[in-house]
Each structure stands twice: as C-alpha cells, then as structure tokens.
Motif scaffolding. Sequence first.
Motif, PDB file in Angstrom:
ATOM      1  N   PHE A   1      37.283  39.210  39.238  1.00  0.00           N
ATOM      2  CA  PHE A   1      38.274  38.899  38.216  1.00  0.00           C
ATOM      3  C   PHE A   1      38.541  40.115  37.333  1.00  0.00           C
ATOM      4  CE2 PHE A   1      36.802  34.200  38.325  1.00  0.00           C
ATOM      5  CZ  PHE A   1      37.649  33.947  39.398  1.00  0.00           C
TER       6      PHE A   1
ATOM      7  N   VAL B   1      36.292  28.284  34.489  1.00  0.00           N
ATOM      8  CA  VAL B   1      37.458  29.158  34.330  1.00  0.00           C
ATOM      9  C   VAL B   1      37.400  29.880  32.984  1.00  0.00           C
ATOM     10  CG1 VAL B   1      39.968  29.219  34.066  1.00  0.00           C
ATOM     11  CG2 VAL B   1      38.934  27.736  35.792  1.00  0.00           C
TER      12      VAL B   1
ATOM     13  N   HIS C   1      43.252  31.482  40.368  1.00  0.00           N
ATOM     14  CA  HIS C   1      42.096  30.579  40.398  1.00  0.00           C
ATOM     15  C   HIS C   1      42.236  29.488  39.341  1.00  0.00           C
ATOM     16  CE1 HIS C   1      37.955  29.171  40.397  1.00  0.00           C
ATOM     17  NE2 HIS C   1      37.836  29.518  39.128  1.00  0.00           N
TER      18      HIS C   1
ATOM     19  N   VAL D   1      42.963  40.662  37.421  1.00  0.00           N
ATOM     20  CA  VAL D   1      43.092  39.488  36.564  1.00  0.00           C
ATOM     21  C   VAL D   1      44.072  38.477  37.154  1.00  0.00           C
ATOM     22  CG1 VAL D   1      44.938  40.353  35.072  1.00  0.00           C
ATOM     23  CG2 VAL D   1      43.212  38.763  34.142  1.00  0.00           C
TER      24      VAL D   1
ATOM     25  N   LEU E   1      36.792  37.929  29.606  1.00  0.00           N
ATOM     26  CA  LEU E   1      36.043  38.638  30.649  1.00  0.00           C
ATOM     27  C   LEU E   1      34.881  39.439  30.079  1.00  0.00           C
ATOM     28  CD1 LEU E   1      38.966  39.697  33.011  1.00  0.00           C
ATOM     29  CD2 LEU E   1      37.108  38.116  33.561  1.00  0.00           C
TER      30      LEU E   1
ATOM     31  N   LEU F   1      42.166  35.829  38.770  1.00  0.00           N
ATOM     32  CA  LEU F   1      41.706  34.822  37.806  1.00  0.00           C
ATOM     33  C   LEU F   1      42.823  33.846  37.487  1.00  0.00           C
ATOM     34  CD1 LEU F   1      39.715  33.652  35.735  1.00  0.00           C
ATOM     35  CD2 LEU F   1      40.482  35.412  34.123  1.00  0.00           C
TER      36      LEU F   1
END
Length: 304
Positions: A224, A166, A234, A228, A181, A231
Amino acid sequence: MLPRNLVVLERGWLSSNNVLFFEGDEAALIDSGYVTHAGQTVALLEHALAGRQLTRLLNTHSHSDHIGGNAAVTAAFGCRVIVPAGIDATIAEWDEEALLLSPLGQSATRFRHDATIAAGDEVELGGLNWRAIAVPGHDMDALAFHNPEQRLLISGDALWRNGFGVIFSELLGHPEDAGGLPAARATLDLLARLPVDVVIPGHGAPFVEVGDAFERAYRKLAAFEQDVELLARHALKVILVFALLERRQLARADLPDFLAGLSFCQSVNARYLNHSNEVLAHWLVRDLIRVGALKDEDGLLVPL
C-alpha cells in the motif's frame, strides 16, 4: 490457548468478535458487533453469561461492526459503556459522518457512553490486568489491550491473522505526515515489540502464529505504501463486500447508483481512480468474483 476466564465469541465478517471476561458473578465485554446482528449478539451473550451480570462494555474503536450492538447490549444487560477517549465527542454528538456511517452506507443505533479509556490506562478484565495501547491506522483513535503476564493481545482491527483493517484515514485526505499509512507502520512496530504469544483479533479466530501474522501485515502495508491506488481499490472492494453481507444481495444493474450514493466511494474514486460509476461497478464485480468473494446469480450479486 486462552485463560479460563476469557471467552471469544467469534463472529462472521459483518460483526466484530465479542471478547467476554468472567469475573466471579460478573462479566465484561469488548466490542458488540454490527447492528443487524444485535439480537443474535444478545442471545449469544445470554447463553455465555449463564446467569452472570454483564457490568461493562468496552469498545476498541468506533466503526459500525464494533459498536453496532452497544445499544441492544446495554438495553438487555444494563452495563456501563466505555469508549476510547479520542471518540468521546463523536459518540456524544453522534456524528454519522465522523463515525463513517453515512459515508459507507452503514448503520448503528445511537447509544450513550458512561466513561472513556485512554492509551496508557490499565483496566482489570477477567482477573487480569490489561494496558490500553494506541493503535492508529485503521482508525486513528483505536485502542488495543495487552496483558504481558499471559502474553495476550486483543488487537481489534490493528492486526489480523492475514493483515489488518482498511486504512481509511489515508484515503480520507489526512496530511501525509499524519496519515494512516505512517500511523499503521508505527502501530505494527509498537505491537511487534510487545511480548505476545496469542492474538485475539477483531475478526477471525485467535491465533498463535504471531510472527507470521506480522510478516504478512508488513508485506501488505509495504504494498500500500508503494501504491496507494492499491489501497483505494482494496477499500472499495471491502466496502462493497460488507454492504452485500448486510443486504445479502444487490441487483447488479443497481450497483452504479448504489456506489453513487456512498460519499466515501465517490471521494476515493475521484482522488485515485477517476472512473465512471459504471466502470467502477464493472471492475469491482469482476475482481470480487475472480477472488471468490461474491457471485452473480442471474444479475443478483450475492456474497460468498
């Protein structure tokens, strides 16, 4: 696939893999797993060492599933602990917020480190020369280790067979030009240029399908980057699964209050989703059951 002096103790997803190097009558180790598995880690190492002396323990980064066994391993074997230079002060001060322990509801036993290692440093492990490489993204101070002669990469959580860890730093509110990122993309670009035939990841079995792994990682990263919120969702699912792996079960009715007690979940929810804790709990359970990550047994959430 691997040199004779290198052994990977593959662990479950609660603990990182333990990478063990034999050096004559001595040995070195990368990463020590999660604190609740510390006794098992020590037992596995005692068996694998077969009388050798463990002299060094190196960490790829400071997340709980990689450093949680450090205290138990050093108590059992008396080895030196070497951590990435970027986490030197955080470890010394035992800042549980910066270590993402309290924000994620995770644990680790405090330990003392003896030295640091930085990107660009070279270290001999198992008779091979390894170069430390900065791999920010999942953890902004993380290191990987590369041996070009044998074309081996110890990637930590920067590259797995089906993705990577992550990207917490992106969700913690770093500026866009220094966020997780962009750092994760730069890390993948760097690793993809290295001569690598075998990857030893922080989780999962070592693998030789290197090109395919990079393709999967780039696809995941692109998704992602485009959204976002994906993300964020997730990350919340990963945190809940990790908590269930540690606790083994959690009453479904208690999940909203559990999420309310995790500052990381509250921050991510407020920034990206803006759900009530009840709604957050509902979709987390729904999605994790749908993908087969957990089941509901008469109101008890159990990991699969």
